[in-house]
Write a protein that holds these residues in place. Structure first.
Motif, PDB file in Angstrom:
ATOM      1  N   CYS A  70      22.892  27.694 -30.036  1.00 25.16           N
ATOM      2  CA  CYS A  70      21.552  28.532 -29.620  1.00 25.16           C
ATOM      3  C   CYS A  70      21.111  28.374 -28.294  1.00 25.16           C
ATOM      4  O   CYS A  70      20.661  29.056 -27.633  1.00 25.16           O
ATOM      5  N   ALA A  73      23.248  29.533 -25.561  1.00 21.29           N
ATOM      6  CA  ALA A  73      23.337  30.977 -25.557  1.00 21.29           C
ATOM      7  C   ALA A  73      22.187  31.490 -24.662  1.00 21.29           C
ATOM      8  O   ALA A  73      22.151  32.414 -24.039  1.00 21.29           O
ATOM      9  N   ARG A  77      22.044  33.277 -21.332  1.00 19.10           N
ATOM     10  CA  ARG A  77      21.308  34.592 -21.066  1.00 19.10           C
ATOM     11  C   ARG A  77      20.367  34.502 -19.848  1.00 19.10           C
ATOM     12  O   ARG A  77      20.053  35.574 -19.171  1.00 19.10           O
TER      13      ARG A  77
END
Length: 86
Positions: A70, A73, A77
């Motif tokens: 996470c 990610a 992003r």
């Protein structure tokens, strides 16, 4: 108490990600916004995330693995949004 297997991966993760957290806290306490990272710092953060993934995998710790996935990610992003807008 004995150290877990592959403790050096965990140490790498804790030290590098801890430094980034401390940087953010110090900048916020000074009233400044978070500054963009240099390429070397971006690479260090990516390596620490990958080391966290590796540690979670070899220790068979799904929660640690998921947390690092996470983090990577979210970081990807944020970098993508910053590059698209800039």
């Amino acid at each position: 108490m004995t150290l877990p297997d592959h403790w050096w991966l965990l140490a790498l993760v804790v030290v590098v990600q801890g430094l980034f957290f401390a940087r953010i806290v110090i900048l916020r306490m000074r009233g400044k916004g978070v500054q963009p990272l240099a390429r070397s710092a971006q690479a260090a953060l990516a390596v620490s995330g990958l080391a966290g993934l590796a540690y979670g995998f070899v220790q068979r710790d799904p929660l640690f693995f998921l947390g690092q996935a996470c983090l990577l990610a979210l970081y990807y992003r944020m970098q993508r949004e910053r590059n698209d807008l800039g």
